[in-house]
Every structure is written in C-alpha cells, then in structure tokens.
Write an enzyme that holds these catalytic residues in place. Structure first.
Site, short mmCIF file in Angstrom:
data_model
loop_
_atom_site.label_atom_id
_atom_site.label_comp_id
_atom_site.label_asym_id
_atom_site.label_seq_id
_atom_site.Cartn_x
_atom_site.Cartn_y
_atom_site.Cartn_z
N SER A 36 0.83 -1.22 0.00
CA SER A 36 0.00 0.00 0.00
C SER A 36 0.86 1.26 0.00
O SER A 36 1.77 1.42 0.82
CB SER A 36 -0.91 0.02 1.23
OG SER A 36 -1.53 1.29 1.31
N SER A 38 -0.42 4.19 0.62
CA SER A 38 -1.08 5.23 1.42
C SER A 38 -0.18 5.91 2.45
O SER A 38 -0.25 7.13 2.59
CB SER A 38 -2.32 4.65 2.10
OG SER A 38 -3.31 4.41 1.12
N LYS A 87 -12.89 -3.92 1.62
CA LYS A 87 -13.77 -2.75 1.46
C LYS A 87 -15.25 -3.07 1.63
O LYS A 87 -16.05 -2.19 1.91
CB LYS A 87 -13.53 -2.10 0.09
CG LYS A 87 -12.14 -1.48 -0.02
CD LYS A 87 -11.94 -0.75 -1.33
CE LYS A 87 -10.51 -0.30 -1.47
NZ LYS A 87 -10.28 0.56 -2.63
N ASN A 108 -13.88 2.69 2.05
CA ASN A 108 -12.41 2.69 2.05
C ASN A 108 -11.83 3.62 3.09
O ASN A 108 -10.61 3.70 3.24
CB ASN A 108 -11.86 3.04 0.66
CG ASN A 108 -11.90 4.52 0.38
OD1 ASN A 108 -12.82 5.21 0.82
ND2 ASN A 108 -10.92 5.02 -0.34
N ASP A 123 -13.10 6.55 -3.04
CA ASP A 123 -12.63 6.08 -4.36
C ASP A 123 -13.47 6.69 -5.49
O ASP A 123 -12.93 7.16 -6.49
CB ASP A 123 -12.73 4.55 -4.46
CG ASP A 123 -11.71 3.85 -3.57
OD1 ASP A 123 -10.61 4.40 -3.37
OD2 ASP A 123 -12.02 2.75 -3.08
N GLY A 148 -12.86 -4.41 -17.43
CA GLY A 148 -12.54 -5.10 -16.18
C GLY A 148 -13.39 -4.58 -15.05
O GLY A 148 -12.90 -4.26 -13.97
N GLY A 151 -14.36 -6.31 -10.71
CA GLY A 151 -13.75 -6.24 -9.37
C GLY A 151 -14.24 -5.04 -8.57
O GLY A 151 -15.15 -4.33 -8.99
N TYR A 247 -1.15 2.55 -11.39
CA TYR A 247 -0.16 3.63 -11.50
C TYR A 247 1.27 3.10 -11.49
O TYR A 247 2.23 3.84 -11.68
CB TYR A 247 -0.35 4.69 -10.40
CG TYR A 247 -0.23 4.13 -9.01
CD1 TYR A 247 -1.36 3.65 -8.36
CD2 TYR A 247 0.98 4.07 -8.36
CE1 TYR A 247 -1.27 3.12 -7.09
CE2 TYR A 247 1.08 3.56 -7.09
CZ TYR A 247 -0.06 3.08 -6.45
OH TYR A 247 0.05 2.55 -5.18
N GLY A 268 -3.28 5.90 -12.74
CA GLY A 268 -4.05 5.96 -11.50
C GLY A 268 -3.44 6.76 -10.36
O GLY A 268 -4.01 6.78 -9.26
P1 ATR Z 1 -10.51 -6.18 -7.03
O1 ATR Z 1 -11.78 -6.63 -6.42
O2 ATR Z 1 -9.41 -5.99 -6.09
O3 ATR Z 1 -10.68 -5.01 -7.97
P2 ATR Z 1 -10.42 -8.59 -8.61
O4 ATR Z 1 -11.65 -9.14 -8.05
O5 ATR Z 1 -9.25 -9.49 -8.71
O6 ATR Z 1 -9.86 -7.34 -7.86
O7 ATR Z 1 -10.80 -7.97 -10.02
C1 ATR Z 1 -9.89 -7.58 -10.89
C2 ATR Z 1 -10.54 -7.34 -12.25
O8 ATR Z 1 -9.52 -7.64 -13.19
C3 ATR Z 1 -11.71 -8.26 -12.57
O9 ATR Z 1 -12.59 -7.53 -13.40
C4 ATR Z 1 -11.03 -9.38 -13.34
O10 ATR Z 1 -11.85 -10.07 -14.26
P3 ATR Z 1 -12.68 -11.36 -13.76
O11 ATR Z 1 -13.84 -10.82 -13.00
O12 ATR Z 1 -13.07 -12.03 -15.01
O13 ATR Z 1 -11.74 -12.16 -12.94
C5 ATR Z 1 -10.02 -8.60 -14.11
N1 ATR Z 1 -8.94 -9.46 -14.60
C6 ATR Z 1 -7.94 -10.01 -13.89
N2 ATR Z 1 -7.12 -10.72 -14.69
C7 ATR Z 1 -7.64 -10.62 -15.95
C8 ATR Z 1 -7.24 -11.10 -17.24
N3 ATR Z 1 -6.14 -11.85 -17.39
N4 ATR Z 1 -7.99 -10.78 -18.31
C9 ATR Z 1 -9.10 -10.01 -18.17
N5 ATR Z 1 -9.52 -9.50 -16.99
C10 ATR Z 1 -8.81 -9.81 -15.90
#
Ligand code: ATR
Length: 300
Positions: A36, A38, A87, A108, A123, A148, A151, A247, A268
């Site tokens: 982190s 922070s 979170k 957060n 955030d 993505g 997450g 970032y 970021g």
């Molecule tokens: P957080 O909750 O910390 O943001 P996470 O749950 O690991 O982290 O989510 C990360 C994001 O990156 C998710 O959208 C994940 O896609 P999935 O929901 O399909 O897992 C995405 N992600 C991670 N690796 C990936 C990859 N190789 N290709 C495409 N998306 C990916």
C-alpha cells in the site's frame, strides 16, 4: 519496528509505538498490505499539518475487520483506510455509512468518532476529481467504457459514473456473469444512464468502445510485467481519453497502446492522490493536503 503490523500488535501502545516519537493513530488495513502506497502520501500530510500522529500499515486477515476496528478504537485511533479485500467487509462494521459509500457498496475510509464508527468511500469521488485533474473535463459529460468492471475498483468507478449521470456506460468483464449484480445495482440507482454489459469477445466491442469518450481500465491487467493491453488498438481512436487505474508501472500496456494511437492518457496516480486527500479531510476537516500529497508522489 516492523514495516507491517498485525492484529496482534493492536493490543497495546507499547507494542505499536516503541522507539517512535509519534503515536500511531491512523492506519491502512488490507490483506496483503505491504504494497500500500497510502503511508507515502498520508504521513507527509500529517507532518505538514502539524498533527502528532503516525500512519501505519496493518495486515488484517479476512473475517477480522470488526476486531481490528474494536482494537484501533480502544487504542484511540482517529480512523483508518481500508484496502483490498476488506472494502465490503468494512461496511458491515460501520454503525453509520455515508450515503455515497452505501450507493458505491463499499467503504475505504473509516473514522472512529466518539459515538460511532463512520464509514465513507473516497474512491468514487476521488475518481471524479482525478478525471477533472488529468483531462480538464467533467466525468458527467463523458460516455464511459470500463474494461474489467467485475472487481471492486470497477464497481466503484461504474457506480460513480451512474451517480454523475453519464449518458452511457459500457461495462466489460472477462467473467461476464460478474456483471449481472453490478448492472442490477446500476439500474437500482434509478439514473438515466444507458448501461451496456459485454464480454471481451463480444463482436460489438470495438464499435461500443468507439461510441464512448472515456476509456477506463479497472482490471488488474497491466500490473505484472509481460501483461498484455486489456484492449487492442482497434478499440481505440485518437479522440479517446484513456485512464488506467493502475499507476505502477506508470505507462501500462493499455496506456502504451493508447499513446501510439494518439489518445490523451493518464494513470491511477491522480486517483490515489485524490482518494487520499478526501480521506484526510474526513479525519481532519478544513485541511487541504493536496499540494503536499502531490509532491510526496512526485507530481507537480
Ligand atoms: P478487485 O476486487 O481488487 O478489484 P479482482 O476481483 O481481482 O480485484 O478484479 C480484478 C478485475 O480484473 C476483474 O474484473 C477481473 O476479471 P474477472 O472478473 O473475469 O476475474 C479482471 N482481470 C484479472 N485478470 C484478468 C485477465 N487476465 N484478463 C481479463 N480480466 C482480468
């Protein structure tokens, strides 16, 4: 003095503060938490504001967030930041959750007030400021494409976009099924935003991307050396604003591709700084740590 404390260290001031000139009064909790950044922005802001406090990292296992809050409160902590994966769990342990955090579905930033433990989310609002700062435009005027979105970061950015009333929001995720709950949440907000959910192999991906103004990566793709760009070059056009919530590295694979296409790009760092500023202001109203935090992170 350890670089990262644990829940066991939150039992006495002797343990936390041995050999230190300032008492630990703020922390970031996560699992893991050693990465982190922070403390790098919060400690200079505390020092510059003349607040006699240390900001530490505490590793807290999943399921132990409530206990960590109780212990910090007993030790007289002012508050804490909460990072991955806590979170969502943190929200359950806040007696009072700010409406914005409630809408965003996660907390957060926590403040241990005398009466209650209060939860906030900086955030989402931090993202609004980051876009204004880096691109000199208002998020609310943008059609937004989020790559993505499955997450935690994706959820916060997507919901913030709907709260800002963006005209169109395209959310894309590798695991398409993870978008269902997000889309339901977005629709439940009752905003006028048109929401489109896609998988990366959808034939309309490039067309939908071209119809948006702001492209955001909220996935973890790009963090590791050798990662590909989350989007191919044919999804991008010169007029796109491209923001990567990562970032480190400063130029992610997505930003490298976007730079080649001629897009305006930003990483970021601005989100990290602005969420930190807003957290600091929840703990210390009427302060303005932006300049100090920017400088601490090597930004003008
Ligand atoms: P957080 O909750 O910390 O943001 P996470 O749950 O690991 O982290 O989510 C990360 C994001 O990156 C998710 O959208 C994940 O896609 P999935 O929901 O399909 O897992 C995405 N992600 C991670 N690796 C990936 C990859 N190789 N290709 C495409 N998306 C990916």
């Amino acid at each position: 003095m350890p670089d990262v404390f644990t829940l066991n260290d939150l039992i006495s001031r002797d343990r936390l503060d041995a050999g230190q000139s300032k008492p630990a009064k703020l922390a970031v909790i996560g699992f893991p938490v050693s990465h982190s950044a922070s403390p790098r922005l919060q400690q200079p802001a505390l020092d510059a504001t003349g607040i006699d406090a240390r900001y530490i990292r505490v590793e807290v296992e999943p399921g132990k967030v409530g206990e960590a809050f109780d212990r910090m409160r007993a030790l007289g902590f002012i508050g804490c930041n909460v990072t991955v994966p806590h979170k969502f769990e943190a929200m359950e342990w806040c007696a009072d959750v700010h409406p914005e955090a409630r809408s965003l579905g996660s907390v957060n930033t926590v403040r241990f007030d005398a009466d209650l433990t209060r939860g906030f989310n900086t955030d989402g609002p931090g993202f609004v400021r980051a876009i204004a700062d880096d691109f000199e435009t208002s998020l609310s005027t943008q059609k937004v494409f989020i790559a993505g979105a499955g997450g935690g970061a994706g959820q916060a950015v997507a919901i913030q976009c709907a709260l800002q009333g963006v005209e169109k929001l395209v959310v894309v995720n590798r695991s398409f099924e993870k978008l269902g709950p997000l889309v339901n949440r977005l629709r439940a907000l009752g905003s006028m935003t048109e929401v489109i959910a896609l998988s990366f192999d959808d034939p309309s991906l490039a067309e939908q991307c071209h119809d948006c103004d702001l492209i955001v990566n909220t996935s973890s793709v790009g963090l590791k050396t050798g990662d590909p760009s989350i989007l191919p070059a044919d999804c991008l056009k010169k007029s796109h604003l491209v923001y990567d919530t990562i970032y480190q590295p400063a130029v992610t694979p997505l930003l490298a591709v976007a730079n080649e296409v001629g897009c305006q790009t930003a990483n970021g760092l601005s989100l990290l700084i602005h969420q930190g500023v807003l957290a600091f202001q929840h703990w210390f109203p009427q302060t303005d740590p932006l300049a100090v935090m920017r400088q601490a992170m090597g930004r003008k």
